[in-house]
Scaffold this active site. Structure first.
Site, PDB file in Angstrom:
ATOM      1  N   GLN A   6       3.435  -6.681   0.381  1.00  8.09           N
ATOM      2  CA  GLN A   6       3.011  -7.256   1.657  1.00  8.09           C
ATOM      3  C   GLN A   6       3.995  -8.353   2.081  1.00  8.09           C
ATOM      4  O   GLN A   6       4.704  -8.908   1.246  1.00  8.09           O
ATOM      5  CB  GLN A   6       1.593  -7.825   1.516  1.00  8.09           C
ATOM      6  CG  GLN A   6       0.574  -6.697   1.396  1.00  8.09           C
ATOM      7  CD  GLN A   6      -0.858  -7.178   1.256  1.00  8.09           C
ATOM      8  OE1 GLN A   6      -1.109  -8.311   0.863  1.00  8.09           O
ATOM      9  NE2 GLN A   6      -1.795  -6.301   1.556  1.00  8.09           N
TER      10      GLN A   6
ATOM     11  N   THR B 163       0.317   2.333  -8.180  1.00  7.38           N
ATOM     12  CA  THR B 163      -0.300   3.606  -8.564  1.00  7.38           C
ATOM     13  C   THR B 163       0.712   4.452  -9.347  1.00  7.38           C
ATOM     14  O   THR B 163       0.391   5.063 -10.365  1.00  7.38           O
ATOM     15  CB  THR B 163      -0.767   4.372  -7.298  1.00  7.38           C
ATOM     16  OG1 THR B 163      -1.520   3.471  -6.486  1.00  7.38           O
ATOM     17  CG2 THR B 163      -1.613   5.574  -7.651  1.00  7.38           C
TER      18      THR B 163
ATOM     19  N   GLU C 260       0.794  -1.236   0.000  1.00  4.57           N
ATOM     20  CA  GLU C 260       0.000   0.000   0.000  1.00  4.57           C
ATOM     21  C   GLU C 260       0.824   1.283   0.000  1.00  4.57           C
ATOM     22  O   GLU C 260       0.315   2.353   0.329  1.00  4.57           O
ATOM     23  CB  GLU C 260      -0.966   0.048   1.200  1.00  4.57           C
ATOM     24  CG  GLU C 260      -2.172  -0.852   1.022  1.00  4.57           C
ATOM     25  CD  GLU C 260      -3.170  -0.720   2.159  1.00  4.57           C
ATOM     26  OE1 GLU C 260      -3.889   0.283   2.183  1.00  4.57           O
ATOM     27  OE2 GLU C 260      -3.206  -1.600   3.019  1.00  4.57           O
TER      28      GLU C 260
ATOM     29  N   ARG D 208      -7.897  -0.071  -5.527  1.00  2.00           N
ATOM     30  CA  ARG D 208      -6.839  -0.780  -4.789  1.00  2.00           C
ATOM     31  C   ARG D 208      -6.912  -2.291  -5.000  1.00  2.00           C
ATOM     32  O   ARG D 208      -7.923  -2.915  -4.684  1.00  2.00           O
ATOM     33  CB  ARG D 208      -6.974  -0.452  -3.297  1.00  2.00           C
ATOM     34  CG  ARG D 208      -6.306  -1.448  -2.356  1.00  2.00           C
ATOM     35  CD  ARG D 208      -4.818  -1.323  -2.381  1.00  2.00           C
ATOM     36  NE  ARG D 208      -4.178  -2.296  -1.483  1.00  2.00           N
ATOM     37  CZ  ARG D 208      -2.963  -2.776  -1.675  1.00  2.00           C
ATOM     38  NH1 ARG D 208      -2.238  -2.403  -2.707  1.00  2.00           N
ATOM     39  NH2 ARG D 208      -2.454  -3.634  -0.811  1.00  2.00           N
TER      40      ARG D 208
HETATM   41  N1  LIG Z   1      -4.559   9.698  -1.373  1.00  2.36           N
HETATM   42  C1  LIG Z   1      -3.563   8.986  -1.891  1.00  2.36           C
HETATM   43  N2  LIG Z   1      -3.751   7.680  -2.138  1.00  2.36           N
HETATM   44  C2  LIG Z   1      -2.719   7.004  -2.677  1.00  2.36           C
HETATM   45  C3  LIG Z   1      -1.471   7.598  -2.985  1.00  2.36           C
HETATM   46  N3  LIG Z   1      -0.659   6.641  -3.518  1.00  2.36           N
HETATM   47  C4  LIG Z   1      -1.391   5.507  -3.546  1.00  2.36           C
HETATM   48  N4  LIG Z   1      -2.626   5.715  -3.026  1.00  2.36           N
HETATM   49  C5  LIG Z   1      -3.699   4.728  -2.835  1.00  2.36           C
HETATM   50  O1  LIG Z   1      -3.205   3.776  -1.906  1.00  2.36           O
HETATM   51  C6  LIG Z   1      -3.658   2.471  -2.235  1.00  2.36           C
HETATM   52  C7  LIG Z   1      -2.481   1.517  -2.352  1.00  2.36           C
HETATM   53  O2  LIG Z   1      -1.702   1.852  -3.488  1.00  2.36           O
HETATM   54  P1  LIG Z   1      -0.999   0.730  -4.393  1.00  2.36           P
HETATM   55  O3  LIG Z   1      -0.378   1.452  -5.534  1.00  2.36           O
HETATM   56  O4  LIG Z   1      -1.924  -0.381  -4.665  1.00  2.36           O
HETATM   57  O5  LIG Z   1       0.137   0.231  -3.394  1.00  2.36           O
HETATM   58  P2  LIG Z   1       1.279  -0.861  -3.664  1.00  2.36           P
HETATM   59  O6  LIG Z   1       2.541  -0.300  -3.103  1.00  2.36           O
HETATM   60  O7  LIG Z   1       1.291  -1.252  -5.096  1.00  2.36           O
HETATM   61  O8  LIG Z   1       0.766  -2.071  -2.753  1.00  2.36           O
HETATM   62  P3  LIG Z   1       1.138  -3.640  -2.918  1.00  2.36           P
HETATM   63  O9  LIG Z   1       0.811  -4.047  -4.301  1.00  2.36           O
HETATM   64  O10 LIG Z   1       0.295  -4.336  -1.879  1.00  2.36           O
HETATM   65  O11 LIG Z   1       2.592  -3.762  -2.596  1.00  2.36           O
HETATM   66  C8  LIG Z   1      -4.479   2.621  -3.533  1.00  2.36           C
HETATM   67  O12 LIG Z   1      -5.846   2.661  -3.198  1.00  2.36           O
HETATM   68  C9  LIG Z   1      -4.021   3.956  -4.097  1.00  2.36           C
HETATM   69  O13 LIG Z   1      -5.028   4.599  -4.833  1.00  2.36           O
HETATM   70  C10 LIG Z   1      -1.297   8.988  -2.700  1.00  2.36           C
HETATM   71  O14 LIG Z   1      -0.240   9.593  -2.905  1.00  2.36           O
HETATM   72  N5  LIG Z   1      -2.381   9.622  -2.149  1.00  2.36           N
HETATM   73 MG   LIG Z   2       0.978  -3.025  -6.049  1.00  2.00          MG
END
Ligand SMILES: Nc1nc2c(ncn2[C@@H]2O[C@H](COP(=O)(O)OP(=O)(O)OP(=O)(O)O)[C@@H](O)[C@H]2O)c(=O)[nH]1
Ligand SMILES: [Mg+2]
Length: 370
Positions: free
Chosen positions: A220, A53, A48, A194
C-alpha cells in the site's frame, strides 16, 4: 609476515594466534560462499496484488507447511475479514437504497452488526455472538444485490472503512463451517485470509539444498517508502499485479484505477538502474477472478483503446500484459511473465518450477561473470 615463516620458527603463542586467524579466514570464506549462494527474491507490487499469498504457497510447497496450530492463528483475521466486509455491505445497502427482502428480520440486526467495534481483535466468542446475525444478513437478497454492485462502493461507503477484498465472497459462501465452535481454517481458508503487510518480512527457505530468502513488503502507498531498504544484493524481483482489477479504484484514495497504479509502480521498478541486470519476473495474478470478470464486465469501458473481444480472457490478458510491457525502457529482452492464481497451490507449484530454473540459471551466469 607470520605466513612467510615456517611454523617451526613461531612461538607457542604465535602458533595459537595463527591457528585462530586461519579459522576465522575459513569462517569468513564459508559465510561469503553462503551469502553469494543465497538467492534473494524480492516480492514487489501494489497492495492486495497477492505477494503474501504467494509466500504462503512457498511455505506449503517447500516443506514449511502450516500445521493445525498455525492454521488456527488465522481465525481472528478471517473473523475480521467477514465482520468488516459485512459492515461495508450494510453501509452500502443504505446508501444505494436497496430495500431489504425481509425488513422485519434484518433491519434491527443490521444496525447491531454495523455497530460492532472492529478496532480490536475479534476472538471466537465475539464472532459466534454475531454469527447468526451475519448469516441472516447474507441470506437477505438486499445484501446479495449490494454485493453484486460492489464496484460502486468505493464512491459511497464511509472512507474510514476498508473496501471489501476479493475473499469476502469466499468467506460468506463458507459461513456455516466458520460459525462452528472450534473451527479450524483449512489451507484454502488460510490462503484467502487477508491481512495487509506492514514493513518488510523476510522468509528464509531451503529449496533443494539452495538457500532462498523471500522478502515480502507491504504494497500500500504508506508502505512503499520502506521498499528501498531491501534493494541490496537482490537476485531476482517477482513483481505481482492483480490482473482482475481493471475496473477497481485504489483502497488508499478511491479514485486512481488500480491497474494504472500498478503499472506506474512497475515502471519505476523495472527501469530502476540497480535492477538492470537481475532476473525480473512479472506475475499477472488473480487469473481466476479475471476469468469470471470478463464474462460480465467490459474492459473497454475503462480502457477505450482496447479493440478486441472484451469477453475473451486471452485478449484481455494480452492487453494487460502489453500495458505493463510497454513501460520497459530496455527493449533488448522479452518480459518474462506468468499468468497466475496465487490461491491455487498446483498453479503456483507449476509456475515456480519454471521461475526457479530461470532464476538459478541467471544467478549462475552472473556468478560466473564475477
Ligand atoms: N481469488 C483470488 N484471490 C487472491 C489471489 N491472490 C491473492 N488473493 C487474495 O487477495 C487478497 C490480497 O492478497 P495478499 O497476498 O494479502 O496481497 P499483498 O500483495 O500481500 O498485499 P499487501 O500486503 O497489502 O501489499 C487476499 O485475500 C488473498 O487471499 C488469486 O490469485 N485469486
Ligand atoms: Mg502482503
Amino acid at each position: 609476515m607470520a605466513s612467510l615463516l615456517g611454523s617451526c620458527c613461531l612461538s607457542d603463542h604465535e602458533k595459537v594466534q595463527r591457528s585462530k586467524s586461519r579459522k576465522i579466514d575459513r569462517m569468513l570464506a564459508r559465510d561469503k560462499m553462503t551469502f553469494r549462494r543465497t538467492v534473494k527474491l524480492l516480492l514487489l507490487g501494489a497492495g492486495e496484488s497477492g505477494k503474501s499469498t504467494f509466500l504462503k504457497q512457498m511455505r506449503i510447497i517447500h516443506g514449511h507447511d502450516f500445521d493445525e496450530d498455525s492454521l488456527r492463528e488465522f481465525k481472528p483475521t478471517i473473523y475480521m475479514n467477514i465482520l468488516k466486509g459485512m459492515k461495508v455491505l450494510i453501509d452500502a445497502r443504505n446508501k444505494l437504497v436497496i430495500p431489504w427482502e425481509h425488513p422485519e428480520k434484518t433491519q434491527e440486526i443490521a444496525a447491531r452488526v454495523f455497530a460492532v467495534d472492529c478496532s480490536q481483535s475479534i476472538d471466537e466468542a465475539a464472532f459466534l455472538y454475531y454469527f447468526e446475525s451475519i448469516e441472516l444478513l447474507w441470506q437477505d437478497r438486499a445484501i446479495k444485490i449490494t454485493f453484486d454492485r460492489r464496484r460502486e462502493f468505493q464512491l459511497i461507503v464511509d472512507k474510514k472503512m476498508e473496501l471489501p477484498g476479493d475473499s469476502l465472497k469466499y468467506f460468506l459462501d463458507n459461513l456455516s463451517k466458520i460459525g462452528h465452535k472450534n473451527y479450524i481454517p483449512t489451507k484454502l481458508d488460510m490462503l484467502h485470509a487477508r491481512k495487509a503487510t506492514k514493513g518488510i518480512v523476510e522468509h528464509p527457505m531451503k529449496i533443494n539444498g539452495v538457500p532462498f530468502l523471500f522478502v515480502d513488503v507491504g504494497g500500500q502507498r504508506s508502505q512503499r517508502p520502506k521498499w528501498f531498504k531491501c534493494f541490496d544484493d537482490v537476485t531476482s524481483i517477482l513483481f505481482l499485479a492483480s490482473s482482475s482489477e481493471f475496473d477497481q479504484m485504489l483502497q488508499e484514495d478511491r479514485k486512481t484505477n488500480r491497474i494504472i497504479e500498478s503499472c506506474d509502480i512497475f515502471e519505476t521498478i523495472v527501469n530502476y538502474p540497480l535492477f538492470m541486470n537481475i532476473a525480473f519476473i512479472l506475475f499477472l495474478n488473480k487469473t481466476d477472478l479475471l476469468e469470471e470478470k470478463v464474462k460480465h464486465v467490459s474492459i473497454k469501458d475503462y480502457f477505450p483503446s482496447f479493440n478486441k473481444d472484451p469477453h475473451s480472457l486471452l485478449h484481455v490478458q494480452e492487453f494487460i500484459l502489453n500495458m505493463f510491457d510497454s513501460k520497459r525502457r530496455n527493449r533488448n529482452s522479452l518480459l518474462y511473465h506468468h499468468f497466475t492464481t496465487a490461491i491455487d497451490t498446483e498453479n503456483i507449484r507449476f509456475v515456480f518450477e519454471s521461475v526457479k530454473s530461470k532464476i538459478l540459471q541467471d544467478n549462475l551466469r552472473s556468478l560466473m561473470l564475477q
